[in-house]
Design a protein around this motif. Structure first.
Motif, short mmCIF file in Angstrom:
data_model
loop_
_atom_site.label_atom_id
_atom_site.label_comp_id
_atom_site.label_asym_id
_atom_site.label_seq_id
_atom_site.Cartn_x
_atom_site.Cartn_y
_atom_site.Cartn_z
N MET A 97 10.00 0.16 0.82
CA MET A 97 9.79 -0.78 -0.30
C MET A 97 8.37 -0.60 -0.85
SD MET A 97 11.40 -3.13 -1.93
CE MET A 97 10.89 -4.17 -3.27
N HIS A 98 8.27 -0.30 -2.15
CA HIS A 98 6.95 -0.13 -2.77
C HIS A 98 6.42 -1.50 -3.19
CE1 HIS A 98 7.51 4.17 -2.80
NE2 HIS A 98 8.68 4.02 -3.40
N ARG A 99 5.31 -1.91 -2.55
CA ARG A 99 4.76 -3.22 -2.85
C ARG A 99 3.26 -3.20 -2.61
NH1 ARG A 99 7.84 -7.45 0.44
NH2 ARG A 99 9.58 -6.86 -0.87
N GLY A 100 2.52 -3.86 -3.50
CA GLY A 100 1.08 -3.94 -3.31
C GLY A 100 0.45 -4.64 -4.48
N SER A 101 -0.87 -4.80 -4.44
CA SER A 101 -1.51 -5.54 -5.52
C SER A 101 -1.45 -4.73 -6.82
CB SER A 101 -2.95 -5.90 -5.15
OG SER A 101 -3.65 -4.74 -4.82
N VAL A 102 -1.25 -5.43 -7.92
CA VAL A 102 -1.14 -4.79 -9.24
C VAL A 102 -2.54 -4.59 -9.80
CG1 VAL A 102 -0.24 -5.03 -11.59
CG2 VAL A 102 1.13 -5.82 -9.64
N LEU A 103 -2.90 -3.31 -10.08
CA LEU A 103 -4.24 -3.00 -10.60
C LEU A 103 -4.27 -3.04 -12.12
CD1 LEU A 103 -5.18 0.05 -8.33
CD2 LEU A 103 -5.53 -2.38 -7.89
N ASP A 104 -3.16 -2.61 -12.73
CA ASP A 104 -3.10 -2.51 -14.19
C ASP A 104 -1.64 -2.52 -14.60
OD1 ASP A 104 -5.70 -2.03 -15.65
OD2 ASP A 104 -5.91 -0.47 -14.12
N ARG A 105 -1.43 -2.64 -15.90
CA ARG A 105 -0.10 -2.40 -16.46
C ARG A 105 -0.22 -1.40 -17.58
NH1 ARG A 105 3.19 -6.16 -13.96
NH2 ARG A 105 2.03 -8.00 -13.29
N ALA A 106 0.79 -0.52 -17.70
CA ALA A 106 0.79 0.48 -18.77
C ALA A 106 2.22 0.61 -19.26
CB ALA A 106 0.26 1.82 -18.26
N GLY A 107 2.47 0.12 -20.48
CA GLY A 107 3.83 0.12 -21.01
C GLY A 107 4.75 -0.64 -20.09
N GLN A 108 5.85 0.00 -19.71
CA GLN A 108 6.84 -0.66 -18.85
C GLN A 108 6.47 -0.59 -17.36
OE1 GLN A 108 10.46 1.84 -18.45
NE2 GLN A 108 9.46 3.28 -19.82
#
Ligand code: ZN
Length: 301
Positions: free
Chosen positions: A1-12
């Motif tokens: 399962m890929h999970r971790g803190s979100v650093l940025d968003r880019a498009g979708q």
């Protein structure tokens, strides 16, 4: 399962510091079918139309870059151990330089266009991705290598650990791997964001899936079985941004900055300066500086 803190968003995509993988990557991951379409298809003509021409224009500088990698391989391997596999060999100029230096070389390249170009240089190229079935066919033919070059590949793959593991199994005992990837979320980029208001301009999904630091790539190489034996860095082109030369989205200025860096790096090859250049690249690596990182690993005997 890929999970971790979100650093940025880019498009979708979200850019997550994945707890499971131990490095930063986009989420969701592109499907294998999407990647096959990108890289087997028109990648070089659509995404990188000037890439091959620019390599030819920059060949004097590229030769110094390639030679430093061959110098390292040759310093670590016995004199007769000179077989090399270049995974993602592109148009084949790294391999061509190897031939000039007396190496026996093989390339793997998913892009038909780039693979054709390499073949015209007289290089043996397999038009494919490095996966378990290709690895199995090498093993069946009893083929293995003294060195593996893996440049600008791991950031493009869904499963970089698997690619490193396939490479590990194709190396002879004592063999050396050279991994080169962009150095992202680096200290320089943090300063650019925090002090100069840059956005995360280095994000490039879905082409760049993974965003490595020296620490996260070294850890991944160790997970694949390698002993990390040397770390170096390529020129910190982002220092131009610190100097106020904003080449982001400005190809003309980007090319001008690149011309200056080439000139500087070629001059630093002079005998009076070369050892300084090498030490400087190691020092940059120790501080997480350099637009791309170069990490060498060894397969234990
Ligand atoms: Zn993950």
């Amino acid at each position: 399962m890929h999970r971790g803190s979100v650093l940025d968003r880019a498009g979708q995509y979200s850019i997550i510091d994945c707890d499971e993988c131990g490095f930063v990557h986009i989420d969701p991951l592109p499907t294998p079918e999407q990647l096959d379409e990108i890289y087997s298809g028109e990648y070089y003509s659509e995404e990188k139309p000037e890439f091959i021409d620019n390599v030819i224009k920059d060949i004097e500088w590229w030769t110094t870059v390639f030679d430093s990698r061959y110098d390292y391989f040759e310093s670590r391997l016995p004199a007769l151990s000179r077989s090399l596999l270049d995974v993602g060999c592109g148009p084949g100029y790294f391999l061509k330089r190897g031939v000039d230096r007396g190496w026996q070389v093989t390339g793997i390249e998913p892009s038909v266009q780039a693979a054709d170009h390499a073949e015209k240089l007289g290089i043996e190229v397999i038009n494919a991705f490095l996966d378990s079935s290709l690895r199995a066919s090498f093993t069946k033919e009893d083929r293995s290598f003294d060195a593996v070059h893996l440049s600008e590949v791991l950031e493009h793959t869904r499963d970089p650990l698997s690619v490193l593991s396939q490479a590990y199994s194709l190396l002879n005992d004592g063999g050396i791997i050279c991994c080169v990837v962009p150095n992202d979320y680096s200290p320089v980029q943090k300063v650019l964001v925090e002090k100069l208001g840059y956005s995360a301009y280095w994000l490039a999904p879905p082409h760049h899936i993974n965003y490595f630091s020296f620490g996260s790539l070294a850890a991944l190489m160790r997970k694949a079985g390698f002993e990390v034996v040397e770390q170096s860095a390529m020129f910190p082109i982002d220092f131009f941004l610190l100097m106020g030369e904003n080449y982001v989205g400005n190809d003309k200025l980007g090319r001008d900055c690149h011309t200056k860096r080439k000139q500087l790096e070629i001059m630093l090859e002079a005998p009076e300066l070369k050892s300084f250049k090498q030490e400087l690249c190691g020092l940059m690596a120790a501080h997480g500086i350099g637009r791309e990182m170069i990490i060498y690993g060894r397969k234990a005997t």
